[in-house]
Design a protein around this motif. Sequence first.
Motif, PDB file in Angstrom:
ATOM      1  N   GLY A 129       0.816  -1.210   0.000  1.00 37.33           N
ATOM      2  CA  GLY A 129       0.000   0.000   0.000  1.00 37.33           C
ATOM      3  C   GLY A 129       0.844   1.251   0.000  1.00 37.33           C
ATOM      4  O   GLY A 129       0.511   2.241  -0.673  1.00 37.33           O
ATOM      5  N   ALA A 132       2.156   1.862  -3.445  1.00 38.98           N
ATOM      6  CA  ALA A 132       1.095   2.365  -4.325  1.00 38.98           C
ATOM      7  C   ALA A 132       0.849   3.855  -4.104  1.00 38.98           C
ATOM      8  O   ALA A 132       0.677   4.620  -5.061  1.00 38.98           O
ATOM      9  CB  ALA A 132      -0.186   1.564  -4.103  1.00 38.98           C
ATOM     10  N   ALA A 165       1.740  -3.631  -5.868  1.00 39.36           N
ATOM     11  CA  ALA A 165       1.244  -2.257  -5.780  1.00 39.36           C
ATOM     12  C   ALA A 165       0.637  -1.816  -7.103  1.00 39.36           C
ATOM     13  O   ALA A 165      -0.301  -1.005  -7.127  1.00 39.36           O
ATOM     14  CB  ALA A 165       2.372  -1.310  -5.376  1.00 39.36           C
ATOM     15  N   GLU A 168      -2.985  -2.424  -7.107  1.00 36.17           N
ATOM     16  CA  GLU A 168      -3.780  -1.843  -6.030  1.00 36.17           C
ATOM     17  C   GLU A 168      -4.069  -0.362  -6.279  1.00 36.17           C
ATOM     18  O   GLU A 168      -3.218   0.355  -6.808  1.00 36.17           O
ATOM     19  CB  GLU A 168      -3.025  -1.970  -4.692  1.00 36.17           C
ATOM     20  CG  GLU A 168      -2.710  -3.394  -4.278  1.00 36.17           C
ATOM     21  CD  GLU A 168      -3.929  -4.165  -3.838  1.00 36.17           C
ATOM     22  OE1 GLU A 168      -4.895  -3.524  -3.403  1.00 36.17           O
ATOM     23  OE2 GLU A 168      -3.902  -5.403  -3.935  1.00 36.17           O
ATOM     24  N   ALA A 172      -3.126   1.304  -9.470  1.00 37.36           N
ATOM     25  CA  ALA A 172      -3.613   0.365 -10.484  1.00 37.36           C
ATOM     26  C   ALA A 172      -3.889   1.081 -11.801  1.00 37.36           C
ATOM     27  O   ALA A 172      -4.560   2.107 -11.838  1.00 37.36           O
ATOM     28  CB  ALA A 172      -4.875  -0.325  -9.986  1.00 37.36           C
ATOM     29  N   ASP A 293       0.066 -12.976   1.618  1.00 36.16           N
ATOM     30  CA  ASP A 293      -0.153 -11.613   1.144  1.00 36.16           C
ATOM     31  C   ASP A 293       0.956 -11.135   0.208  1.00 36.16           C
ATOM     32  O   ASP A 293       0.722 -10.296  -0.668  1.00 36.16           O
ATOM     33  CB  ASP A 293      -0.261 -10.646   2.330  1.00 36.16           C
ATOM     34  CG  ASP A 293      -1.571 -10.794   3.089  1.00 36.16           C
ATOM     35  OD1 ASP A 293      -2.507 -11.403   2.540  1.00 36.16           O
ATOM     36  OD2 ASP A 293      -1.649 -10.314   4.238  1.00 36.16           O
ATOM     37  N   ARG A 299      -1.465 -14.574  -7.083  1.00 40.45           N
ATOM     38  CA  ARG A 299      -2.309 -13.485  -7.555  1.00 40.45           C
ATOM     39  C   ARG A 299      -2.689 -13.648  -9.029  1.00 40.45           C
ATOM     40  O   ARG A 299      -1.932 -14.206  -9.823  1.00 40.45           O
ATOM     41  CB  ARG A 299      -1.587 -12.138  -7.378  1.00 40.45           C
ATOM     42  CG  ARG A 299      -1.271 -11.789  -5.938  1.00 40.45           C
ATOM     43  CD  ARG A 299      -2.525 -11.606  -5.089  1.00 40.45           C
ATOM     44  NE  ARG A 299      -2.194 -11.107  -3.767  1.00 40.45           N
ATOM     45  CZ  ARG A 299      -2.174  -9.811  -3.447  1.00 40.45           C
ATOM     46  NH1 ARG A 299      -2.482  -8.897  -4.343  1.00 40.45           N
ATOM     47  NH2 ARG A 299      -1.853  -9.441  -2.223  1.00 40.45           N
TER      48      ARG A 299
END
Length: 372
Positions: A129, A132, A165, A168, A172, A293, A299
Amino acid sequence: MRAALYSIYLAVIVVLLSGCDIRREYDAALVLGDIAAGTKESRLKATTPQPARRAVALPGPGTTRTADLYLTSDKPLAGLLLLPGAAEGGKDDPRLVALAVTMARARFAVLVPDMVGFRSLQVGSSDIGETARVFAWLSSHRDLAPEGRAGIFSLSYASGPALLAALEPPAAGRVSFLMSIGGYHSVKDVLVFFTTGYFRLDGEWRFLQPNSYGKWVFVQSNIGRITSRNDRLLFQQIAQRKLENLDAPVDDLAARLGPEGRSLYDFIENRDPREAPALMDRLPLPIRREIDDLNVAARDLSRLKARLILVHGYDDDIIPYTESIALSRQLPPGQARLYLVHGLKHVTLGHHMLSDSYRLWRSISALLAERG
């Protein structure tokens, strides 16, 4: 080094004769030569303005992050978020500073954030995060990222959070390109290599003596996820001893561990790759969740729009080169360009890397093409 640089320039001539972009190929040779030169003189230093380094404040939820921005007097052609791996020097690591300066000379607006997790050797999913948000700040400044052209250059462990990132909000769809050196695809496979030295190439086990530093960074990153206070304190002492001296004995501390700490200790001390998955499944739940994670392999990358430039050394003893092969295979044809090189020891850039100068030069040319 002069002989290696001569081979680069000779290769430039060959490629130019094939009809490639003359200026970009020449620039790529200059950039590679400057990286190899380090703080010494180079053609790139002699022909480009000296970059300025200034601190910037990056607003974020509940806190303000600091970062260094590298610019020359020439207008930048694209933004570049440069992420270090797990290194105590963080954004001030001399090798990272040198790379940032070189990229600024190549007319990138280079942003190097102070990532506390990387600097404290505690890499985690929270870095996704944060990456990002920092990238969104860079790409939103059109004077730094003209027409939104911006990407991420990541080293080692940072490559996973960088790629994730890009999937996200608020990054994104805005990351145009991703370049990684010594990155990973499957966290679980990397952990097997960390602890045993074994990795798979086309389904067959291969062995390379691993650098234990990677294993102890993993431990340092996850000590706080052990709920037993006694085990946390013991593991802090174990990790401190090992990070100071990888050969330091820790049996006296390990003997006092409870069930949680013992499960982590048994996993990192295991040397059999066939036993590793079962031992990983016994790790404390918060650690297993963190692994999941950060696991790029788990993913769906179909939403990833960025073009990837993957560089990996055959001799990498922290993250095996097969990780970049696996990542390139998970993406549609043409989205990732893979450069496997000899003479590159994990992410250590310097003049020894010129032993495989041609592939490194091609990877830099691909990066420079992203400037538009």
